[in-house]
Scaffold this motif. Structure first.
Motif, PDB file in Angstrom:
ATOM      1  N   ARG A 123      57.471  46.585  63.404  1.00  0.00           N
ATOM      2  CA  ARG A 123      58.288  46.623  64.621  1.00  0.00           C
ATOM      3  C   ARG A 123      59.345  47.711  64.512  1.00  0.00           C
ATOM      4  O   ARG A 123      59.943  47.894  63.469  1.00  0.00           O
ATOM      5  N   PHE A 124      59.567  48.387  65.629  1.00  0.00           N
ATOM      6  CA  PHE A 124      60.537  49.470  65.715  1.00  0.00           C
ATOM      7  C   PHE A 124      61.747  48.950  66.496  1.00  0.00           C
ATOM      8  O   PHE A 124      61.587  48.467  67.613  1.00  0.00           O
ATOM      9  N   TYR A 125      62.938  49.088  65.924  1.00  0.00           N
ATOM     10  CA  TYR A 125      64.170  48.637  66.567  1.00  0.00           C
ATOM     11  C   TYR A 125      65.140  49.800  66.697  1.00  0.00           C
ATOM     12  O   TYR A 125      65.289  50.598  65.774  1.00  0.00           O
ATOM     13  N   ILE A 126      65.828  49.864  67.841  1.00  0.00           N
ATOM     14  CA  ILE A 126      66.937  50.792  68.034  1.00  0.00           C
ATOM     15  C   ILE A 126      68.103  49.960  68.544  1.00  0.00           C
ATOM     16  O   ILE A 126      67.991  49.285  69.567  1.00  0.00           O
ATOM     17  N   ASP A 127      69.208  50.008  67.824  1.00  0.00           N
ATOM     18  CA  ASP A 127      70.415  49.242  68.162  1.00  0.00           C
ATOM     19  C   ASP A 127      70.119  47.762  68.397  1.00  0.00           C
ATOM     20  O   ASP A 127      70.625  47.145  69.324  1.00  0.00           O
ATOM     21  N   GLY A 128      69.259  47.175  67.568  1.00  0.00           N
ATOM     22  CA  GLY A 128      68.972  45.749  67.639  1.00  0.00           C
ATOM     23  C   GLY A 128      67.920  45.343  68.653  1.00  0.00           C
ATOM     24  O   GLY A 128      67.581  44.175  68.749  1.00  0.00           O
ATOM     25  N   LYS A 129      67.384  46.284  69.413  1.00  0.00           N
ATOM     26  CA  LYS A 129      66.375  45.966  70.432  1.00  0.00           C
ATOM     27  C   LYS A 129      65.020  46.515  69.999  1.00  0.00           C
ATOM     28  O   LYS A 129      64.904  47.678  69.618  1.00  0.00           O
ATOM     29  N   MET A 130      63.993  45.661  70.098  1.00  0.00           N
ATOM     30  CA  MET A 130      62.654  46.101  69.729  1.00  0.00           C
ATOM     31  C   MET A 130      62.114  47.029  70.814  1.00  0.00           C
ATOM     32  O   MET A 130      62.116  46.684  71.995  1.00  0.00           O
ATOM     33  N   VAL A 131      61.660  48.227  70.396  1.00  0.00           N
ATOM     34  CA  VAL A 131      61.135  49.201  71.342  1.00  0.00           C
ATOM     35  C   VAL A 131      59.625  49.391  71.208  1.00  0.00           C
ATOM     36  O   VAL A 131      58.994  49.942  72.102  1.00  0.00           O
ATOM     37  N   HIS A 132      59.057  48.937  70.079  1.00  0.00           N
ATOM     38  CA  HIS A 132      57.613  49.082  69.871  1.00  0.00           C
ATOM     39  C   HIS A 132      57.181  48.169  68.733  1.00  0.00           C
ATOM     40  O   HIS A 132      57.969  47.857  67.857  1.00  0.00           O
ATOM     41  N   LYS A 133      55.908  47.752  68.776  1.00  0.00           N
ATOM     42  CA  LYS A 133      55.344  47.010  67.651  1.00  0.00           C
ATOM     43  C   LYS A 133      53.850  47.239  67.590  1.00  0.00           C
ATOM     44  O   LYS A 133      53.215  47.517  68.608  1.00  0.00           O
ATOM     45  N   PHE A 134      53.300  47.151  66.375  1.00  0.00           N
ATOM     46  CA  PHE A 134      51.848  47.172  66.211  1.00  0.00           C
ATOM     47  C   PHE A 134      51.474  46.231  65.080  1.00  0.00           C
ATOM     48  O   PHE A 134      52.274  45.957  64.187  1.00  0.00           O
ATOM     49  N   ILE A 135      50.260  45.718  65.167  1.00  0.00           N
ATOM     50  CA  ILE A 135      49.756  44.794  64.153  1.00  0.00           C
ATOM     51  C   ILE A 135      48.501  45.412  63.561  1.00  0.00           C
ATOM     52  O   ILE A 135      47.633  45.894  64.286  1.00  0.00           O
ATOM     53  N   GLY A 136      48.425  45.407  62.241  1.00  0.00           N
ATOM     54  CA  GLY A 136      47.266  45.963  61.546  1.00  0.00           C
ATOM     55  C   GLY A 136      47.560  47.342  61.002  1.00  0.00           C
ATOM     56  O   GLY A 136      48.579  47.957  61.308  1.00  0.00           O
ATOM     57  N   ALA A 137      46.643  47.826  60.184  1.00  0.00           N
ATOM     58  CA  ALA A 137      46.800  49.145  59.574  1.00  0.00           C
ATOM     59  C   ALA A 137      46.341  50.211  60.565  1.00  0.00           C
ATOM     60  O   ALA A 137      45.292  50.084  61.187  1.00  0.00           O
ATOM     61  N   ILE A 138      47.168  51.239  60.721  1.00  0.00           N
ATOM     62  CA  ILE A 138      46.820  52.367  61.585  1.00  0.00           C
ATOM     63  C   ILE A 138      46.913  53.643  60.758  1.00  0.00           C
ATOM     64  O   ILE A 138      47.570  53.656  59.711  1.00  0.00           O
ATOM     65  N   PRO A 139      46.286  54.720  61.202  1.00  0.00           N
ATOM     66  CA  PRO A 139      46.335  55.979  60.444  1.00  0.00           C
ATOM     67  C   PRO A 139      47.756  56.557  60.357  1.00  0.00           C
ATOM     68  O   PRO A 139      48.586  56.328  61.240  1.00  0.00           O
ATOM     69  N   LYS A 140      47.999  57.316  59.313  1.00  0.00           N
ATOM     70  CA  LYS A 140      49.317  57.924  59.097  1.00  0.00           C
ATOM     71  C   LYS A 140      49.702  58.851  60.241  1.00  0.00           C
ATOM     72  O   LYS A 140      50.866  58.926  60.621  1.00  0.00           O
ATOM     73  N   SER A 141      48.744  59.522  60.825  1.00  0.00           N
ATOM     74  CA  SER A 141      49.044  60.432  61.939  1.00  0.00           C
ATOM     75  C   SER A 141      49.638  59.664  63.125  1.00  0.00           C
ATOM     76  O   SER A 141      50.555  60.151  63.784  1.00  0.00           O
ATOM     77  N   GLU A 142      49.133  58.465  63.382  1.00  0.00           N
ATOM     78  CA  GLU A 142      49.694  57.642  64.462  1.00  0.00           C
ATOM     79  C   GLU A 142      51.108  57.180  64.118  1.00  0.00           C
ATOM     80  O   GLU A 142      51.979  57.142  64.989  1.00  0.00           O
ATOM     81  N   ILE A 143      51.309  56.807  62.859  1.00  0.00           N
ATOM     82  CA  ILE A 143      52.645  56.384  62.420  1.00  0.00           C
ATOM     83  C   ILE A 143      53.633  57.533  62.610  1.00  0.00           C
ATOM     84  O   ILE A 143      54.726  57.345  63.145  1.00  0.00           O
ATOM     85  N   ASP A 144      53.233  58.738  62.195  1.00  0.00           N
ATOM     86  CA  ASP A 144      54.096  59.910  62.346  1.00  0.00           C
ATOM     87  C   ASP A 144      54.440  60.169  63.808  1.00  0.00           C
ATOM     88  O   ASP A 144      55.591  60.453  64.144  1.00  0.00           O
ATOM     89  N   SER A 145      53.448  60.057  64.689  1.00  0.00           N
ATOM     90  CA  SER A 145      53.722  60.332  66.108  1.00  0.00           C
ATOM     91  C   SER A 145      54.608  59.243  66.718  1.00  0.00           C
ATOM     92  O   SER A 145      55.459  59.546  67.553  1.00  0.00           O
ATOM     93  N   LEU A 146      54.452  57.984  66.303  1.00  0.00           N
ATOM     94  CA  LEU A 146      55.327  56.916  66.798  1.00  0.00           C
ATOM     95  C   LEU A 146      56.766  57.124  66.341  1.00  0.00           C
ATOM     96  O   LEU A 146      57.705  56.978  67.127  1.00  0.00           O
ATOM     97  N   ILE A 147      56.932  57.489  65.079  1.00  0.00           N
ATOM     98  CA  ILE A 147      58.280  57.740  64.558  1.00  0.00           C
ATOM     99  C   ILE A 147      58.904  58.920  65.286  1.00  0.00           C
ATOM    100  O   ILE A 147      60.075  58.868  65.677  1.00  0.00           O
ATOM    101  N   LYS A 148      58.131  59.973  65.501  1.00  0.00           N
ATOM    102  CA  LYS A 148      58.642  61.149  66.211  1.00  0.00           C
ATOM    103  C   LYS A 148      59.040  60.791  67.640  1.00  0.00           C
ATOM    104  O   LYS A 148      60.091  61.199  68.130  1.00  0.00           O
TER     105      LYS A 148
END
Length: 192
Positions: A123-148
């Protein structure tokens, strides 16, 4: 003679039983040591990555100015083991992003409060609010793009300007204060 042989057999059996008890005790001690070491804090490779529990969860997700990612995992979970290195390297190479790892076997309260149904649950949080979540293993490229994507609008962390240490006293640097600009004077005062 039979009594002597019987006595010697009994003595050898008793001493072997004592050895078995001693070995069993040592095995139990090793199992306890292993269990205790798995409950200890895991050393994680980067200061941006930390293991958090029920007590630290709220303060971790509420850290201002950063994208706070929480990875709900378990040691026995194969997809968690697959995802973890990719997630950790993506966080380590990014800017204002922190990763908190929550072991659901040790922090069942928070996992049930936030509704973790499957793992890995990230789960991704900004200032205490969840902005995104995923369940299961995903490729590193997807993780990088979500973080970006989610860290793009975060303000850059600025450090205060420091003066060099005072060479005469050897004191630590202090924050440079800028004098306040004022164009007013107290009553009865005039400018020179």
């Amino acid at each position: 003679m039979k009594r002597l042989a019987l006595a010697l057999t009994c003595i050898s059996l008793l001493s072997s039983c004592e050895r078995v008890k001693t070995i069993a005790g040592k095995v139990a001690d090793l199992k306890n040591a292993t269990t205790n070491s798995s409950e200890a804090t895991i050393e994680l490779p980067d200061s941006k990555i930390q293991k958090i529990g029920d007590a630290e969860f709220k303060s971790f997700i509420s850290q201002p100015g950063t994208l706070n990612i929480v990875d709900f995992y378990a040691d026995w979970c194969a997809p968690c083991k697959k995802l973890s290195p990719d997630l950790e390297s993506a966080v380590a190479s990014s800017g204002a992003v922190k990763l908190g790892k929550v072991d659901i076997d040790q922090s069942r309260t928070i996992a049930s409060e936030v509704g973790v149904d499957g793992i890995p649950d990230v789960r991704f949080y900004i200032d205490g609010k969840m902005v995104h979540k995923f369940i299961g293993a995903i490729p590193k490229s997807e993780i990088d793009s979500l973080i970006k994507k989610y860290s793009a609008n975060l303000p850059e962390v600025k450090t205060p300007k420091q003066t060099p240490p005072d060479e005469t006293t050897g004191t630590e640097p202090k924050e440079i204060l800028k004098p306040m600009e004022k164009d007013w004077l107290p009553a009865g005062m005039t400018r020179k």
